[in-house]
Design a protein around this motif. Structure first.
Motif, PDB file in Angstrom:
ATOM      1  N   CYS A  32      25.717   9.609  34.224  1.00  0.00           N
ATOM      2  CA  CYS A  32      26.643   9.110  33.203  1.00  0.00           C
ATOM      3  C   CYS A  32      25.971   9.248  31.843  1.00  0.00           C
ATOM      4  O   CYS A  32      24.747   9.218  31.731  1.00  0.00           O
ATOM      5  CB  CYS A  32      27.075   7.678  33.483  1.00  0.00           C
ATOM      6  SG  CYS A  32      25.776   6.468  33.512  1.00  0.00           S
ATOM      7  N   GLU A  33      26.790   9.425  30.821  1.00  0.00           N
ATOM      8  CA  GLU A  33      26.268   9.691  29.476  1.00  0.00           C
ATOM      9  C   GLU A  33      25.311   8.609  28.991  1.00  0.00           C
ATOM     10  O   GLU A  33      24.341   8.906  28.295  1.00  0.00           O
ATOM     11  CB  GLU A  33      27.422   9.860  28.489  1.00  0.00           C
ATOM     12  CG  GLU A  33      28.183  11.160  28.696  1.00  0.00           C
ATOM     13  CD  GLU A  33      29.301  11.333  27.688  1.00  0.00           C
ATOM     14  OE1 GLU A  33      29.023  11.303  26.483  1.00  0.00           O
ATOM     15  OE2 GLU A  33      30.457  11.499  28.141  1.00  0.00           O
ATOM     16  N   THR A  79      30.422  16.605  40.331  1.00  0.00           N
ATOM     17  CA  THR A  79      31.340  17.164  41.327  1.00  0.00           C
ATOM     18  C   THR A  79      32.191  16.095  42.007  1.00  0.00           C
ATOM     19  O   THR A  79      33.144  16.423  42.697  1.00  0.00           O
ATOM     20  CB  THR A  79      30.560  17.929  42.426  1.00  0.00           C
ATOM     21  OG1 THR A  79      29.647  17.039  43.054  1.00  0.00           O
ATOM     22  CG2 THR A  79      29.832  19.129  41.838  1.00  0.00           C
ATOM     23  N   ARG A  80      31.834  14.836  41.823  1.00  0.00           N
ATOM     24  CA  ARG A  80      32.568  13.736  42.469  1.00  0.00           C
ATOM     25  C   ARG A  80      33.473  13.043  41.446  1.00  0.00           C
ATOM     26  O   ARG A  80      33.220  13.105  40.247  1.00  0.00           O
ATOM     27  CB  ARG A  80      31.578  12.726  43.035  1.00  0.00           C
ATOM     28  CG  ARG A  80      30.722  13.310  44.137  1.00  0.00           C
ATOM     29  CD  ARG A  80      29.867  12.244  44.789  1.00  0.00           C
ATOM     30  NE  ARG A  80      29.062  12.869  45.814  1.00  0.00           N
ATOM     31  CZ  ARG A  80      27.746  12.828  45.857  1.00  0.00           C
ATOM     32  NH1 ARG A  80      27.073  12.172  44.932  1.00  0.00           N
ATOM     33  NH2 ARG A  80      27.092  13.434  46.814  1.00  0.00           N
ATOM     34  N   PRO A  81      34.483  12.323  41.923  1.00  0.00           N
ATOM     35  CA  PRO A  81      35.330  11.546  41.004  1.00  0.00           C
ATOM     36  C   PRO A  81      34.485  10.523  40.232  1.00  0.00           C
ATOM     37  O   PRO A  81      33.452  10.050  40.726  1.00  0.00           O
ATOM     38  CB  PRO A  81      36.323  10.838  41.936  1.00  0.00           C
ATOM     39  CG  PRO A  81      36.313  11.633  43.208  1.00  0.00           C
ATOM     40  CD  PRO A  81      34.939  12.209  43.318  1.00  0.00           C
ATOM     41  N   LEU A  82      34.910  10.170  39.054  1.00  0.00           N
ATOM     42  CA  LEU A  82      34.158   9.248  38.189  1.00  0.00           C
ATOM     43  C   LEU A  82      33.885   7.898  38.831  1.00  0.00           C
ATOM     44  O   LEU A  82      32.886   7.259  38.538  1.00  0.00           O
ATOM     45  CB  LEU A  82      34.894   9.047  36.863  1.00  0.00           C
ATOM     46  CG  LEU A  82      34.858  10.237  35.910  1.00  0.00           C
ATOM     47  CD1 LEU A  82      35.731   9.963  34.686  1.00  0.00           C
ATOM     48  CD2 LEU A  82      33.440  10.565  35.500  1.00  0.00           C
TER      49      LEU A  82
END
Length: 174
Positions: A32-33, A79-82
């Motif tokens: 995550c950012e 590659t996965r949902p958030l």
């Protein structure tokens, strides 16, 4: 001819990844950012442990390149949902008096491409251009885990000049 131009990217990568006398450290962070700063701090602390002082040109270039690579992994390698947890790997490999490598892994198999000339008005697209300018070179390769290929690893390489050890403190005579 310096070490980096004498070796191909594969040979150079082989030395840092599998060579004898290479010090290696790694960490995984959530993709995550807000964790890009965590990756920068990890790299900075390890460089401090290896006695590359803050403010040193090499140390500053390594930290900035690592930050750009992690940012790219977070923004483009997911590659996965958030709502699902996904990680990014950050690893450093250092062979004294030869080179230092930064490796960032993510779950995407997409090959990273540096833009030839990002637009002056573009707000993104400069990460790999910057990594290329900061380092002696970079490359990407499939990243293999226990279940086979599960993403990619992007490496940036930095030449390390001969570092002289800090002198021992001499005893003070009263």
């Amino acid at each position: 001819m310096d070490a980096l131009t004498a070796l191909s990217s594969r040979e150079f990568l082989a030395v840092l990844a599998y060579g004898v006398g290479v010090e290696r450290v790694a960490v995984e962070i959530e993709s995550c950012e807000s964790n890009v700063g965590k990756a920068r701090r990890f790299v900075r602390r390890q460089l401090d442990c290896w006695r590359l002082p803050e403010g040193d040109d090499l140390a500053d270039r390594v930290v900035l390149a690592a930050s750009e690579l992690v940012t790219n992994a977070v923004l483009h390698g997911r590659t996965r949902p958030l709502e699902e947890v996904e990680t990014v790997g950050v690893a450093l490999a250092w062979k004294r008096d030869f080179a230092l490598g930064v490796m960032v892994t993510d779950n995407s198999c997409g090959v990273p491409l540096a833009k030839i000339r990002p637009s002056v008005s573009a707000i993104s697209g400069r990460g790999l251009v910057l990594v290329n300018a900061l380092s002696e070179g970079w490359t990407a390769a499939p990243h293999c885990g226990q279940a086979g290929v599960n993403g990619k690893a992007v490496w940036a390489f930095f030449e390390c000049p001969h570092l002289t050890p800090l002198p021992e403190l001499l005893p003070q005579w009263a």
